[in-house]
Design a protein around this motif. Structure first.
Motif, PDB file in Angstrom:
ATOM      1  N   GLY A  10       0.833  -1.191   0.000  1.00 51.61           N
ATOM      2  CA  GLY A  10       0.000   0.000   0.000  1.00 51.61           C
ATOM      3  C   GLY A  10       0.868   1.241   0.000  1.00 51.61           C
ATOM      4  N   VAL A  11       0.363   2.308  -0.612  1.00 46.51           N
ATOM      5  CA  VAL A  11       1.095   3.563  -0.712  1.00 46.51           C
ATOM      6  C   VAL A  11       0.206   4.691  -0.208  1.00 46.51           C
ATOM      7  CG1 VAL A  11       2.184   5.185  -2.305  1.00 46.51           C
ATOM      8  CG2 VAL A  11       2.450   2.725  -2.669  1.00 46.51           C
ATOM      9  N   VAL A  12       0.763   5.529   0.668  1.00 45.68           N
ATOM     10  CA  VAL A  12       0.088   6.716   1.171  1.00 45.68           C
ATOM     11  C   VAL A  12       0.904   7.906   0.666  1.00 45.68           C
ATOM     12  CG1 VAL A  12      -0.709   7.953   3.215  1.00 45.68           C
ATOM     13  CG2 VAL A  12      -0.629   5.445   3.237  1.00 45.68           C
ATOM     14  N   ARG A  13       0.240   8.809  -0.078  1.00 49.53           N
ATOM     15  CA  ARG A  13       0.963   9.893  -0.744  1.00 49.53           C
ATOM     16  C   ARG A  13       0.502  11.248  -0.235  1.00 49.53           C
ATOM     17  NH1 ARG A  13      -1.254   7.889  -6.309  1.00 49.53           N
ATOM     18  NH2 ARG A  13      -3.011   8.503  -5.077  1.00 49.53           N
ATOM     19  N   ALA A  14       1.445  11.995   0.353  1.00 47.55           N
ATOM     20  CA  ALA A  14       1.209  13.388   0.760  1.00 47.55           C
ATOM     21  C   ALA A  14      -0.081  13.568   1.562  1.00 47.55           C
ATOM     22  CB  ALA A  14       1.220  14.300  -0.454  1.00 47.55           C
ATOM     23  N   PRO A  15      -0.292  12.785   2.615  1.00 49.23           N
ATOM     24  CA  PRO A  15      -1.567  12.893   3.329  1.00 49.23           C
ATOM     25  C   PRO A  15      -1.735  14.228   4.060  1.00 49.23           C
ATOM     26  CG  PRO A  15      -0.087  11.451   4.526  1.00 49.23           C
ATOM     27  CD  PRO A  15       0.589  11.789   3.225  1.00 49.23           C
ATOM     28  N   ASP A  16      -2.855  14.867   3.810  1.00 46.70           N
ATOM     29  CA  ASP A  16      -3.200  16.116   4.493  1.00 46.70           C
ATOM     30  C   ASP A  16      -4.089  15.762   5.684  1.00 46.70           C
ATOM     31  OD1 ASP A  16      -3.700  18.661   5.307  1.00 46.70           O
ATOM     32  OD2 ASP A  16      -4.934  19.215   3.584  1.00 46.70           O
ATOM     33  N   ILE A  17      -3.463  15.176   6.675  1.00 46.28           N
ATOM     34  CA  ILE A  17      -4.151  14.791   7.905  1.00 46.28           C
ATOM     35  C   ILE A  17      -3.237  15.138   9.068  1.00 46.28           C
ATOM     36  CG2 ILE A  17      -3.296  12.411   7.809  1.00 46.28           C
ATOM     37  CD1 ILE A  17      -5.992  11.539   9.035  1.00 46.28           C
ATOM     38  N   ASP A  18      -3.829  15.457  10.191  1.00 46.83           N
ATOM     39  CA  ASP A  18      -3.070  15.767  11.397  1.00 46.83           C
ATOM     40  C   ASP A  18      -2.059  14.653  11.663  1.00 46.83           C
ATOM     41  OD1 ASP A  18      -2.695  15.376  14.434  1.00 46.83           O
ATOM     42  OD2 ASP A  18      -3.505  17.402  14.319  1.00 46.83           O
ATOM     43  N   ARG A  19      -0.809  15.036  11.856  1.00 47.62           N
ATOM     44  CA  ARG A  19       0.264  14.065  12.075  1.00 47.62           C
ATOM     45  C   ARG A  19      -0.050  13.132  13.241  1.00 47.62           C
ATOM     46  NH1 ARG A  19       4.395  12.553  15.018  1.00 47.62           N
ATOM     47  NH2 ARG A  19       6.413  12.084  14.085  1.00 47.62           N
ATOM     48  N   GLN A  20      -0.480  13.682  14.361  1.00 47.19           N
ATOM     49  CA  GLN A  20      -0.750  12.880  15.552  1.00 47.19           C
ATOM     50  C   GLN A  20      -1.905  11.901  15.308  1.00 47.19           C
ATOM     51  OE1 GLN A  20      -1.151  15.144  19.137  1.00 47.19           O
ATOM     52  NE2 GLN A  20      -1.713  13.368  20.365  1.00 47.19           N
ATOM     53  N   VAL A  21      -2.958  12.359  14.656  1.00 45.56           N
ATOM     54  CA  VAL A  21      -4.085  11.480  14.325  1.00 45.56           C
ATOM     55  C   VAL A  21      -3.603  10.350  13.410  1.00 45.56           C
ATOM     56  CG1 VAL A  21      -6.284  11.343  13.081  1.00 45.56           C
ATOM     57  CG2 VAL A  21      -5.847  13.241  14.662  1.00 45.56           C
ATOM     58  N   PHE A  22      -2.777  10.703  12.426  1.00 44.35           N
ATOM     59  CA  PHE A  22      -2.250   9.703  11.504  1.00 44.35           C
ATOM     60  C   PHE A  22      -1.460   8.630  12.259  1.00 44.35           C
ATOM     61  CE2 PHE A  22       0.988   8.160   8.492  1.00 44.35           C
ATOM     62  CZ  PHE A  22       0.166   7.698   7.482  1.00 44.35           C
ATOM     63  N   VAL A  23      -0.526   9.070  13.097  1.00 40.13           N
ATOM     64  CA  VAL A  23       0.340   8.128  13.824  1.00 40.13           C
ATOM     65  C   VAL A  23      -0.453   7.293  14.820  1.00 40.13           C
ATOM     66  CG1 VAL A  23       2.248   7.977  15.485  1.00 40.13           C
ATOM     67  CG2 VAL A  23       2.440   9.485  13.494  1.00 40.13           C
ATOM     68  N   GLU A  24      -1.331   7.917  15.589  1.00 34.38           N
ATOM     69  CA  GLU A  24      -2.022   7.209  16.666  1.00 34.38           C
ATOM     70  C   GLU A  24      -3.246   6.418  16.217  1.00 34.38           C
ATOM     71  OE1 GLU A  24      -2.836  10.158  19.656  1.00 34.38           O
ATOM     72  OE2 GLU A  24      -0.697  10.461  20.078  1.00 34.38           O
ATOM     73  N   GLN A  25      -3.937   6.886  15.180  1.00 32.80           N
ATOM     74  CA  GLN A  25      -5.182   6.233  14.793  1.00 32.80           C
ATOM     75  C   GLN A  25      -5.137   5.543  13.432  1.00 32.80           C
ATOM     76  OE1 GLN A  25      -8.527   8.940  15.295  1.00 32.80           O
ATOM     77  NE2 GLN A  25      -7.561   9.872  17.082  1.00 32.80           N
ATOM     78  N   ILE A  26      -4.519   6.187  12.451  1.00 32.24           N
ATOM     79  CA  ILE A  26      -4.536   5.649  11.092  1.00 32.24           C
ATOM     80  C   ILE A  26      -3.476   4.568  10.890  1.00 32.24           C
ATOM     81  CG2 ILE A  26      -4.369   6.218   8.638  1.00 32.24           C
ATOM     82  CD1 ILE A  26      -6.824   7.443  10.108  1.00 32.24           C
ATOM     83  N   VAL A  27      -2.257   4.809  11.355  1.00 30.97           N
ATOM     84  CA  VAL A  27      -1.173   3.838  11.173  1.00 30.97           C
ATOM     85  C   VAL A  27      -1.530   2.454  11.717  1.00 30.97           C
ATOM     86  CG1 VAL A  27       1.193   3.251  11.868  1.00 30.97           C
ATOM     87  CG2 VAL A  27       0.701   5.508  10.911  1.00 30.97           C
TER      88      VAL A  27
END
Length: 131
Positions: A10-27
């Motif tokens: 899978g590839v995630v490109r230039a996500p415009d999402i809050d860094r903390q939300v990305f790391v804690e919830q999306i990853v």
């Protein structure tokens, strides 16, 4: 218990999402569903810089001090590449990035075999294009 992945790459490109939300919830969700995940980021992405200024939170697709480097994801910093206009469409416009994604998805090549530079942040490895 971790369930078997639903996808190999899978590839995630230039996500415009809050860094903390990305790391804690999306990853955790992504890495539970996809075996090998690659995140493309850039310090020259003007769209993300504007978004960050507007939202007052670092963006997950932005390189620099807030670069996302976490276990389970290969982060690729494209900041050294010459990107045009806003620098946000590099993942579809720059031949080196498109080629890199091809090697990930079609050839299943790891970053070291794709000619990327190995770098470190906080004891974790990330990768970068060179000029």
């Amino acid at each position: 218990m971790r369930e078997p992945p639903h996808a190999d790459r899978g590839v995630v490109r230039a996500p415009d999402i809050d860094r903390q939300v990305f790391v804690e919830q999306i990853v955790p969700i992504i890495t539970n569903k996809v075996q090998h995940v690659t995140l493309y980021v850039s310090a020259n992405d003007q769209a993300l810089l504007l978004s960050e200024g507007f939202r007052k939170h670092p963006r997950a697709g932005k390189a620099g001090d807030d670069l996302v480097v976490v276990d389970g994801i290969d982060t690729i910093d494209v900041s050294e590449l010459d990107t045009v206009f806003l620098g946000h469409a590099y993942y579809g416009d720059h031949v080196l990035v498109v080629s890199d994604m091809f090697h990930i998805l079609e050839n299943r090549m790891p970053p070291l075999k794709r000619g990327l530079l190995k770098k470190a942040k906080g004891g974790l490895t990330y990768w970068a294009f060179s000029k």
